[in-house]
Design an enzyme around this catalytic site. Structure first.
Site, PDB file in Angstrom:
ATOM      1  N   LYS A 225      35.416  48.703  52.309  1.00  0.00           N
ATOM      2  CA  LYS A 225      36.594  47.618  53.160  1.00  0.00           C
ATOM      3  C   LYS A 225      36.061  46.995  54.154  1.00  0.00           C
ATOM      4  O   LYS A 225      35.304  47.607  54.888  1.00  0.00           O
ATOM      5  CB  LYS A 225      37.771  48.125  52.895  1.00  0.00           C
ATOM      6  CG  LYS A 225      38.298  48.002  51.281  1.00  0.00           C
ATOM      7  CD  LYS A 225      39.755  48.425  50.939  1.00  0.00           C
ATOM      8  CE  LYS A 225      39.881  48.244  49.685  1.00  0.00           C
ATOM      9  NZ  LYS A 225      41.147  49.038  49.047  1.00  0.00           N
ATOM     10  N   ARG A 265      38.632  56.434  45.920  1.00  0.00           N
ATOM     11  CA  ARG A 265      38.135  55.555  44.861  1.00  0.00           C
ATOM     12  C   ARG A 265      36.902  54.736  45.785  1.00  0.00           C
ATOM     13  O   ARG A 265      37.242  54.113  46.484  1.00  0.00           O
ATOM     14  CB  ARG A 265      39.285  54.528  44.542  1.00  0.00           C
ATOM     15  CG  ARG A 265      38.836  52.983  43.687  1.00  0.00           C
ATOM     16  CD  ARG A 265      40.164  52.339  43.498  1.00  0.00           C
ATOM     17  NE  ARG A 265      39.869  51.243  42.675  1.00  0.00           N
ATOM     18  CZ  ARG A 265      39.251  49.905  43.198  1.00  0.00           C
ATOM     19  NH1 ARG A 265      38.845  49.927  44.315  1.00  0.00           N
ATOM     20  NH2 ARG A 265      39.217  49.183  42.378  1.00  0.00           N
TER      21      ARG A 265
HETATM   22  N1  PMM Z   1      41.601  48.031  46.072  1.00  0.00           N
HETATM   23  C1  PMM Z   1      40.821  47.413  45.228  1.00  0.00           C
HETATM   24  C2  PMM Z   1      41.171  47.372  43.972  1.00  0.00           C
HETATM   25  N2  PMM Z   1      41.969  48.188  43.457  1.00  0.00           N
HETATM   26  N3  PMM Z   1      43.482  50.240  43.693  1.00  0.00           N
HETATM   27  C3  PMM Z   1      43.840  50.856  44.528  1.00  0.00           C
HETATM   28  N4  PMM Z   1      44.817  52.070  43.813  1.00  0.00           N
HETATM   29  N5  PMM Z   1      43.684  51.082  45.868  1.00  0.00           N
HETATM   30  C4  PMM Z   1      43.107  50.107  46.464  1.00  0.00           C
HETATM   31  O1  PMM Z   1      43.059  50.126  47.556  1.00  0.00           O
HETATM   32  C5  PMM Z   1      42.344  49.129  45.678  1.00  0.00           C
HETATM   33  C6  PMM Z   1      42.773  49.218  44.039  1.00  0.00           C
HETATM   34  C7  PMM Z   1      40.098  46.054  45.979  1.00  0.00           C
HETATM   35  O2  PMM Z   1      38.904  46.461  46.094  1.00  0.00           O
HETATM   36  P1  PMM Z   1      37.472  46.158  45.039  1.00  0.00           P
HETATM   37  O3  PMM Z   1      37.776  44.938  44.909  1.00  0.00           O
HETATM   38  O4  PMM Z   1      36.353  46.824  45.795  1.00  0.00           O
HETATM   39  O5  PMM Z   1      37.791  46.872  44.055  1.00  0.00           O
END
Ligand code: PMM
Length: 287
Positions: A225, A265
């Site tokens: 991020k 994650r």
């Molecule tokens: N961030 C993204 C997508 N899904 N889900 C949860 N639970 N928490 C998050 O911070 C989150 C998420 C965005 O990141 P990406 O585009 O790299 O998947």
């Protein structure tokens, strides 16, 4: 109290005995970190299998980009992207979570084998989400969210970010429980990067214990991020691109795990799989 006791468990999911690793499969053309790389079903499934082989305990499949400024994907298109990937990964024995703000997508993904619903809006984007998840009886990730990606940056305004995120998450937790989701099924997530500036994300990581005091397991999703880019930028040199933030991501995984996060994650799982095992070993030595 040791962090081992503090991590908590989620009904319907295994207790891995350490911080769990959730690998990310974005079946999108435009996610900030890996957009376009796994956009067809075959590539996405292959990637998910690779993440599981590399140490992911769960694979999170999403079909809608939530990067700042992103506009929404149509429902039919989201279903087309997500459901076959969930079905195929589940058939291969991978434990899958579905990353969606739509009840219809959650419902069909659970029918296709998903074990957990991860809704970045915490049930706010679609009024049908909470009843669908309650009826399915599956675990539900409630993330701190202040609105859709298109204009979330303007909502990154806080007096005391930790106190406000805790209060807003508590309100969402109460609302989804009132809507029929059992507390034992809930996971909470501070939503790093969602309506937050770098200093907000760092403060939330520094005060993870206050989030944990809400009484439910925590998911921390720092991977690649923007705040990591901000931390890594040198004086006069720009932040490294998203794909060069994996070592920093693994550092956050170790910090989050040792502070008692239930899961992290991440896009690149190998280093994080090691990080959570090191954290577990240190925890064990402290007992
Ligand atoms: N961030 C993204 C997508 N899904 N889900 C949860 N639970 N928490 C998050 O911070 C989150 C998420 C965005 O990141 P990406 O585009 O790299 O998947």
């Amino acid at each position: 109290m040791s962090t081992l006791c503090a991590r908590g468990t989620v009904e319907g999911l295994p207790d891995w005995g350490r911080c769990a690793v959730m690998g990310v499969v974005n079946v999108t053309p435009d996610s900030f970190s890996d957009g376009g790389r796994w956009f067809d079903t075959t590539a996405a499934v292959k990637h998910g299998l690779g993440l599981a082989a590399g140490g992911a305990d769960l694979v999170d499949v999403g079909g809608e980009s939530t990067r700042p400024g992103a506009s929404r994907v149509e429902e039919d298109e989201e279903l087309r992207r997500v459901v076959p990937v969930v079905r195929e990964l589940t058939a291969e024995g991978v434990m899958v979570s579905v990353d969606t703000m739509r009840a219809s997508v959650a419902e069909q993904a659970v029918a296709a084998g998903a074990s957990l619903v991860n809704d970045v809006s915490g049930g706010l984007a679609d009024p049908a989400m909470v009843p669908v998840v309650a009826a399915a009886g599956v675990p539900f990730v409630v993330m701190h969210w202040r609105g859709f990606s298109q204009d979330m940056t303007s909502r990154a305004v806080y007096g005391d970010v930790v106190a406000e995120v805790v209060a807003e998450l508590r309100a969402r937790m109460d609302a989804v429980i009132a809507g029929g989701i059992r507390p034992e099924c809930l996971v909470l997530d501070p939503g790093l990067g969602f309506a937050k500036q770098a200093e907000h994300d760092l403060a939330l990581l520094a005060h993870q214990a206050q989030l944990r005091a809400l009484g439910r397991p925590l998911l921390i999703a720092a991977s690649r991020k923007r705040f990591l880019g901000h931390v890594l930028a040198g004086e006069g040199s720009p932040p490294p691109p998203a794909r060069e933030r994996d070592a920093a991501t693994a550092a956050v995984s170790a910090i989050a795990a040792i502070q008692g996060a239930w899961a992290v994650r991440v896009h690149e799982v190998r280093a994080t799989a090691d990080a959570v095992r090191v954290a577990r070993a240190v925890e064990g030595a402290a007992l």
